[in-house]
Design an enzyme around this catalytic site. Structure first.
Site, short mmCIF file in Angstrom:
data_model
loop_
_atom_site.label_atom_id
_atom_site.label_comp_id
_atom_site.label_asym_id
_atom_site.label_seq_id
_atom_site.Cartn_x
_atom_site.Cartn_y
_atom_site.Cartn_z
N MET A 48 -12.43 3.20 0.31
CA MET A 48 -13.01 3.54 1.61
C MET A 48 -13.81 4.82 1.40
O MET A 48 -13.41 5.91 1.82
CB MET A 48 -11.90 3.71 2.65
CG MET A 48 -11.28 2.37 3.05
SD MET A 48 -9.64 2.54 3.74
CE MET A 48 -8.67 2.60 2.24
N MET A 62 -9.63 7.18 -0.05
CA MET A 62 -10.41 7.64 1.12
C MET A 62 -11.04 8.99 0.78
O MET A 62 -10.41 9.85 0.17
CB MET A 62 -9.48 7.82 2.32
CG MET A 62 -8.69 6.57 2.65
SD MET A 62 -7.75 6.79 4.16
CE MET A 62 -6.84 5.24 4.19
N SER A 93 0.85 -1.19 0.00
CA SER A 93 0.00 0.00 0.00
C SER A 93 0.89 1.23 0.00
O SER A 93 1.82 1.33 0.80
CB SER A 93 -0.87 0.00 1.25
OG SER A 93 -1.26 1.33 1.56
N HIS A 153 -1.61 -1.84 -4.00
CA HIS A 153 -2.85 -1.60 -3.24
C HIS A 153 -3.06 -0.09 -3.13
O HIS A 153 -2.27 0.61 -2.51
CB HIS A 153 -2.71 -2.24 -1.85
CG HIS A 153 -3.92 -2.12 -0.99
ND1 HIS A 153 -4.99 -2.98 -1.07
CD2 HIS A 153 -4.24 -1.23 -0.02
CE1 HIS A 153 -5.90 -2.64 -0.19
NE2 HIS A 153 -5.48 -1.58 0.48
N ASP A 169 -5.65 -6.54 5.70
CA ASP A 169 -5.09 -5.20 5.46
C ASP A 169 -5.04 -4.43 6.77
O ASP A 169 -6.07 -4.22 7.40
CB ASP A 169 -6.00 -4.49 4.44
CG ASP A 169 -5.55 -3.07 4.11
OD1 ASP A 169 -4.46 -2.67 4.52
OD2 ASP A 169 -6.34 -2.37 3.42
N MET A 188 -10.54 -6.41 7.29
CA MET A 188 -9.66 -5.36 7.81
C MET A 188 -9.07 -5.79 9.15
O MET A 188 -9.79 -6.27 10.03
CB MET A 188 -10.42 -4.05 7.98
CG MET A 188 -10.85 -3.36 6.70
SD MET A 188 -9.49 -2.95 5.57
CE MET A 188 -8.52 -1.79 6.55
N ASP A 193 -5.22 2.85 -1.81
CA ASP A 193 -6.24 3.21 -0.81
C ASP A 193 -6.92 4.51 -1.21
O ASP A 193 -6.29 5.56 -1.27
CB ASP A 193 -5.58 3.38 0.57
CG ASP A 193 -5.17 2.05 1.16
OD1 ASP A 193 -6.03 1.17 1.28
OD2 ASP A 193 -3.97 1.89 1.49
N HIS A 224 -8.72 -0.13 -3.11
CA HIS A 224 -9.49 -0.34 -1.88
C HIS A 224 -10.26 0.94 -1.61
O HIS A 224 -9.69 1.94 -1.18
CB HIS A 224 -8.51 -0.67 -0.73
CG HIS A 224 -9.17 -0.80 0.60
ND1 HIS A 224 -8.46 -0.76 1.79
CD2 HIS A 224 -10.47 -0.98 0.96
CE1 HIS A 224 -9.29 -0.89 2.80
NE2 HIS A 224 -10.51 -1.02 2.33
C1 DX5 Z 1 -5.89 1.46 6.13
C2 DX5 Z 1 -5.54 1.08 4.73
C3 DX5 Z 1 -4.35 0.20 4.62
C4 DX5 Z 1 -3.08 0.81 5.13
C5 DX5 Z 1 -2.15 -0.26 5.55
O1 DX5 Z 1 -7.13 2.07 6.16
O2 DX5 Z 1 -6.61 0.42 4.11
O3 DX5 Z 1 -4.18 -0.29 3.30
O4 DX5 Z 1 -2.43 1.59 4.19
O5 DX5 Z 1 -1.04 0.34 6.13
P1 DX5 Z 1 -0.19 -0.41 7.25
O6 DX5 Z 1 0.39 -1.62 6.62
O7 DX5 Z 1 0.80 0.59 7.65
O8 DX5 Z 1 -1.15 -0.77 8.37
ZN ZN Z 2 -6.22 -0.67 2.22
#
Ligand code: DX5
Ligand code: ZN
Length: 225
Positions: free
Chosen positions: A69, A38, A10, A34, A177, A138, A36, A67
């Site tokens: 969110m 948001m 990620s 990956h 994750d 998660m 993310d 992913h």
């Molecule tokens: C959290 C994300 C993850 C995050 C993981 O909301 O979905 O993908 O980036 O990061 P680490 O590995 O640092 O927990």
């Molecule tokens: Zn993620």
């Protein structure tokens, strides 16, 4: 059947001003990038708008595992499929019509992932397992990188793996994750996860590509399925 171990870095905690280079650092040893997404509504953090996300998808040398969110996956998830993601994961908690989103992601040529937050039980997604390509459990509250791995989610991972192993046809990938590192990946693999997202473990390492290989090796040794 998917028995291969997948490691998806990620970029949440990578250098956002130099993402092309950051992705290149892990491209030789990773399976997917990956990404993310948001929106500051579904989670209290913001990463990329659509335009920037599509740029990243475009220049990434790795296939993209998005992913989402975000609050309105019904509208937005198909756009990520249409714009080149290999896999699009949306959250059950945010979705209005899960079956329709699944159909529309697939119709736009991507694999379908369904994600659940720590408080959501496996029973809530059971009915869609045979329609999806990946279940994401998660192992932190979504929103931020660098949080601690939630060991209490392993019960849910085991439950999901037991259910998946009984399927005769296609077995979806089981992704975890959040907080995945050299200290925690073996526990996740033993419980039955076969796809691992790692953010800070990879990007805080001096050798990100090697870290990905080391994580993969540990997962492989501990994955009993
Ligand atoms: C959290 C994300 C993850 C995050 C993981 O909301 O979905 O993908 O980036 O990061 P680490 O590995 O640092 O927990
Ligand atoms: Zn993620």
């Amino acid at each position: 059947m998917e028995s291969k171990i997948l490691i998806n870095p990620s970029i949440l905690n990578a250098d956002f001003n130099d993402l092309e280079n950051e992705i290149d650092k892990v491209a030789s040893t990773s399976d997917y990038l990956h990404l993310d997404i948001m929106d500051n509504i579904f989670v209290p953090n913001f990463t990329f708008d659509l335009d920037r996300a599509f740029e990243i998808i475009n220049f990434s040398k790795l296939p993209v595992d998005a992913h989402l969110m975000i609050d309105n996956p019904d509208e937005i998830a198909p756009l990520y499929a249409e714009n080149g993601c290999t896999s699009v994961t949306f959250h059950l908690e945010a979705a209005t019509d899960v079956s329709k989103i699944i159909r529309e992601i697939r119709a736009n040529g991507a694999k379908v992932g369904l994600a659940i937050k720590p408080a959501t039980p496996f029973a809530d997604v059971e009915r869609w397992i045979e329609e999806i390509d990946m279940l994401l459990i998660m192992t932190v509250e979504p929103g931020f990188g660098g949080q601690s791995f939630m060991h209490d989610q392993m019960l849910k991972v085991k439950q999901a793996r037991t259910f998946i192993e009984k399927l005769i046809e296609v077995k979806p990938t089981l992704q975890i994750d959040g907080g995945v590192s050299l200290e925690t990946i073996a526990e996740g693999a033993k419980a039955g996860a076969n796809c691992f997202v790692a953010g800070s473990a990879v990007y805080k390492s001096d050798k990100p590509a090697e870290m990905v290989s080391n994580l993969r090796e540990l997962a492989r040794k501990n994955y009993p399925f």
